[in-house]
Design an enzyme around this catalytic site. Structure first.
Site, PDB file in Angstrom:
ATOM      1  CD  GLN A 155       7.962 -14.752   7.223  1.00 44.50           C
ATOM      2  OE1 GLN A 155       7.946 -13.522   7.176  1.00 44.50           O
ATOM      3  NE2 GLN A 155       6.928 -15.449   7.640  1.00 44.50           N
ATOM      4  CE1 TYR A 202      32.400  29.851  -0.010  1.00 38.98           C
ATOM      5  CE2 TYR A 202      34.306  30.407  -1.350  1.00 38.98           C
ATOM      6  CZ  TYR A 202      33.606  29.498  -0.570  1.00 38.98           C
ATOM      7  OH  TYR A 202      34.110  28.241  -0.354  1.00 38.98           O
ATOM      8  NE  ARG A 231      -3.210  -1.209   3.092  1.00 37.97           N
ATOM      9  CZ  ARG A 231      -3.753  -0.809   4.228  1.00 37.97           C
ATOM     10  NH1 ARG A 231      -4.424   0.337   4.288  1.00 37.97           N
ATOM     11  NH2 ARG A 231      -3.631  -1.541   5.313  1.00 37.97           N
ATOM     12  CE  LYS A 291      35.005  25.164   1.992  1.00 36.25           C
ATOM     13  NZ  LYS A 291      35.788  24.643   0.880  1.00 36.25           N
TER      14      LYS A 291
HETATM   15  C1  UD1 Z   1      -1.460  -8.463  12.897  1.00 39.44           C
HETATM   16  C2  UD1 Z   1      -2.058  -9.325  14.008  1.00 39.44           C
HETATM   17  C3  UD1 Z   1      -3.305  -8.644  14.546  1.00 39.44           C
HETATM   18  C4  UD1 Z   1      -2.961  -7.272  15.052  1.00 39.44           C
HETATM   19  C5  UD1 Z   1      -2.285  -6.462  13.951  1.00 39.44           C
HETATM   20  C6  UD1 Z   1      -1.775  -5.155  14.508  1.00 39.44           C
HETATM   21  C7  UD1 Z   1      -1.511 -11.629  13.489  1.00 39.44           C
HETATM   22  C8  UD1 Z   1      -1.990 -12.912  12.963  1.00 39.44           C
HETATM   23  N1  UD1 Z   1      -2.361 -10.624  13.477  1.00 39.44           N
HETATM   24  O1  UD1 Z   1      -2.409  -8.434  11.852  1.00 39.44           O
HETATM   25  O2  UD1 Z   1      -3.867  -9.425  15.587  1.00 39.44           O
HETATM   26  O3  UD1 Z   1      -4.116  -6.612  15.517  1.00 39.44           O
HETATM   27  O4  UD1 Z   1      -1.158  -7.166  13.409  1.00 39.44           O
HETATM   28  O5  UD1 Z   1      -1.276  -4.381  13.451  1.00 39.44           O
HETATM   29  O6  UD1 Z   1      -0.375 -11.556  13.965  1.00 39.44           O
HETATM   30  N2  UD1 Z   1       4.960 -10.028   8.867  1.00 39.44           N
HETATM   31  C9  UD1 Z   1       6.083 -10.743   8.541  1.00 39.44           C
HETATM   32  N3  UD1 Z   1       5.919 -11.948   7.915  1.00 39.44           N
HETATM   33  C10 UD1 Z   1       4.704 -12.458   7.609  1.00 39.44           C
HETATM   34  C11 UD1 Z   1       3.562 -11.680   7.953  1.00 39.44           C
HETATM   35  C12 UD1 Z   1       3.710 -10.480   8.579  1.00 39.44           C
HETATM   36  O7  UD1 Z   1       7.208 -10.343   8.803  1.00 39.44           O
HETATM   37  O8  UD1 Z   1       4.642 -13.556   7.053  1.00 39.44           O
HETATM   38  C13 UD1 Z   1       5.130  -8.737   9.554  1.00 39.44           C
HETATM   39  C14 UD1 Z   1       4.695  -7.562   8.706  1.00 39.44           C
HETATM   40  O9  UD1 Z   1       5.793  -7.006   8.013  1.00 39.44           O
HETATM   41  C15 UD1 Z   1       4.160  -6.592   9.753  1.00 39.44           C
HETATM   42  C16 UD1 Z   1       3.666  -7.490  10.873  1.00 39.44           C
HETATM   43  O10 UD1 Z   1       4.303  -8.730  10.692  1.00 39.44           O
HETATM   44  O11 UD1 Z   1       5.181  -5.788  10.289  1.00 39.44           O
HETATM   45  C17 UD1 Z   1       2.172  -7.610  10.917  1.00 39.44           C
HETATM   46  O12 UD1 Z   1       1.745  -8.157   9.698  1.00 39.44           O
HETATM   47  P1  UD1 Z   1       0.389  -7.725   9.051  1.00 39.44           P
HETATM   48  O13 UD1 Z   1       0.180  -8.485   7.813  1.00 39.44           O
HETATM   49  O14 UD1 Z   1       0.320  -6.244   8.988  1.00 39.44           O
HETATM   50  O15 UD1 Z   1      -0.596  -8.291  10.168  1.00 39.44           O
HETATM   51  P2  UD1 Z   1      -2.105  -7.970  10.317  1.00 39.44           P
HETATM   52  O16 UD1 Z   1      -2.864  -8.849   9.440  1.00 39.44           O
HETATM   53  O17 UD1 Z   1      -2.321  -6.516  10.216  1.00 39.44           O
END
Ligand code: UD1
Ligand code: CA
Length: 459
Positions: free
Chosen positions: A75, A367, A16, A352
């Site tokens: 990951q 200058y 986004r 400078k």
């Molecule tokens: C997650 C939480 C949710 C919480 C919300 C807060 C879970 C399942 N859900 O949801 O309960 O309210 O955050 O913002 O944890 N990320 C990784 N690897 C992955 C997936 C995510 O590194 O495979 C990282 C993302 O970069 C991000 C964070 O984890 O920084 C959260 O991921 P995001 O997809 O935003 O989680 P939400 O679905 O928003």
């Protein structure tokens, strides 16, 4: 001593943002989101900080190449937050080790909030940071039993109608013994609406095993606010700046308008400093007592002495400015400049890598580069130090009490000794002895009754 591991999740795509730059590298207050998170983590003196990276990983790693204490875990593919934390777990875990989970896109979390979680984790508890919000849309809900004990976290997409009405949400921040994560994370399943391995499922594991779960409420929403889009980034930037402004005002600084201040680094102010609108402070800036900064100034990595006044539209970069000086409007002070007390640098003057002594003045259109200027020197309008011969830079030395007329060129290397006077319009290319007058002989020719060329008359 328990070993504290911090895991920072930063593998998400951040689509986004619509950007070629990985989301966690976008700047807030002059530093990347991830740098803010690493800073908060570092304040807890952890033994290990592991960043889980995925999308744009190489760029992210390269941005922190100088921080050799960081560990990195890739990951790929990204199968959810539980899967992400699993990538960061080390194979050897001692019973006393604890892990704290942070997010690369939640930049303003405070170390003191995190400390509450790690203290609980050290006491063999699963500590979770939650928050009650008016609009919980899209977030995981904290489900509590009749006794008020947290039972599980349900993602919006998996929630029942009544669970969706819960306004206590999961911020994502948690800490617990590492051994528990090592037991739970490999056994997560992805039987949920998103087909992901949810980190949030571990809460239920703890409850099932009768292990203590404690929750803390985040005090301010901005501490746990994540960035998914550029408008959220802009909003959090304003929040951060307003917090900075409030702090400065509490410390005795007058801000003409707290909503028009940008601090991108550390700004330290003594009492009774006044800052007018639209100023930007970058790096480490120190303003001593009574300093006045006019509108639209940019100050980077500099110290300004007591009672000095920086007039509007001035830029100061990597310089040390004495007390009771007056600089600007429209002055540019460049790296390596040291101005003594009571120096005046006026409009359209660039300085400078120069030292300028007590009480000296260069008030208009000059200058001064690679120069040593003594005390009580007056530099006339339009004076230029010609320091660059096309290959090398050379120094200009101007002694105490020298008076330089307007429109003078000083061709370096050259020394004008103390007390000398240089006539207006002079090109100095040889040293000028003390207490002498230096000028170039010039003639002025006058032709009387002079007729200027004229355009032919239009018919
Ligand atoms: C997650 C939480 C949710 C919480 C919300 C807060 C879970 C399942 N859900 O949801 O309960 O309210 O955050 O913002 O944890 N990320 C990784 N690897 C992955 C997936 C995510 O590194 O495979 C990282 C993302 O970069 C991000 C964070 O984890 O920084 C959260 O991921 P995001 O997809 O935003 O989680 P939400 O679905 O928003
Ligand atoms: Ca999110």
């Amino acid at each position: 001593m328990p070993l504290l591991s911090v895991v920072i999740l930063a593998a998400g795509q951040g689509t986004r943002m619509r950007s070629a730059l990985p989301k966690v590298l976008h700047p807030l207050a002059g530093r990347s989101l991830l740098a803010h998170v690493i800073d908060s983590a570092t304040q807890l003196s952890p033994d290990i900080i592991t960043i889980v990276y995925g999308h744009g990983g190489d760029t992210v790693r390269a941005a922190f190449a100088d921080q050799t204490r960081l560990s990195w875990a890739e990951q790929s593919p990204q199968l959810g937050t539980g899967h992400a934390v699993l990538q960061a777990l080390s194979p050897e875990v001692r019973a006393t080790d604890i892990t704290l989970v942070l997010y690369g896109d939640v930049p303003l979390i405070k170390a003191e909030t995190l400390k509450k979680l790690t203290i609980d984790a050290e006491k063999n508890q699963l500590a979770w940071l939650t928050m009650t919000v008016t609009n919980p849309k899209g977030l995981g809900r904290i489900v509590r039993n009749a006794a008020g004990r947290a039972q599980e976290i349900v993602e919006e997409k998996d929630a029942t109608e009544s669970q969706r009405n819960i306004t206590e949400i999961n911020t994502g921040f948690l800490a617990c013994p590492t051994a528990w994560l090592a037991r739970w994370l490999p056994n997560l399943n992805s039987n949920n609406a998103q087909g992901e391995y949810y980190l949030t499922d571990i809460l239920k594991h703890a409850v099932d095993e009768n292990l203590p779960v404690v929750t803390h409420a985040a005090e301010q929403a901005w501490e746990v606010a994540g960035i998914n889009s550029r408008d959220q980034l802009a909003e959090l930037e304003r929040t951060y700046q307003m917090e900075k402004a409030k702090q400065l005002m509490q410390d005795g600084v007058t801000l003409r308008d707290p909503s028009r201040l940008d601090v991108r680094g550390n700004l330290q102010c003594a009492t009774d400093v006044t800052i007018d609108v639209n100023c930007i402070f970058e790096g480490n800036v120190m303003l001593a007592t009574g300093v006045i900064v006019g509108a639209n100034c940019i100050l980077r990595d500099c110290q300004i002495g007591t009672g000095s006044e920086i007039l509007p539209f001035t830029m100061i970069d990597s310089a040390t400015i004495g007390s009771n000086t007056r600089i600007g409007p429209y002055a540019r002070i460049r790296p390596g400049t040291i101005l003594a007390d009571e120096v005046h640098i006026g409009n359209f003057v660039e300085v400078k890598a120069s030292d300028i002594g007590h009480g000296s003045k260069a008030n208009h259109l000059s200058y001064i580069g690679d120069s040593s200027v003594g005390r009580s020197v007056n530099v006339g309008a339009g004076t230029i130090t010609c320091n660059y011969d096309g290959a090398d830079k050379h120094r200009t030395v101007i002694g105490d009490n020298v008076h330089i007329g307007s429109d003078v060129q000083l061709i370096a290397p050259v020394t004008v000794h103390a007390g000398a006077t240089v006539g207006a319009g002079t090109t100095i290319w040889k040293d000028v002895p003390a207490d002498s007058l230096a000028l170039n002989e010039k003639t002025q020719t006058v032709k009387s009754g002079w007729q200027r060329p004229q355009k032919p008359q239009k018919k």
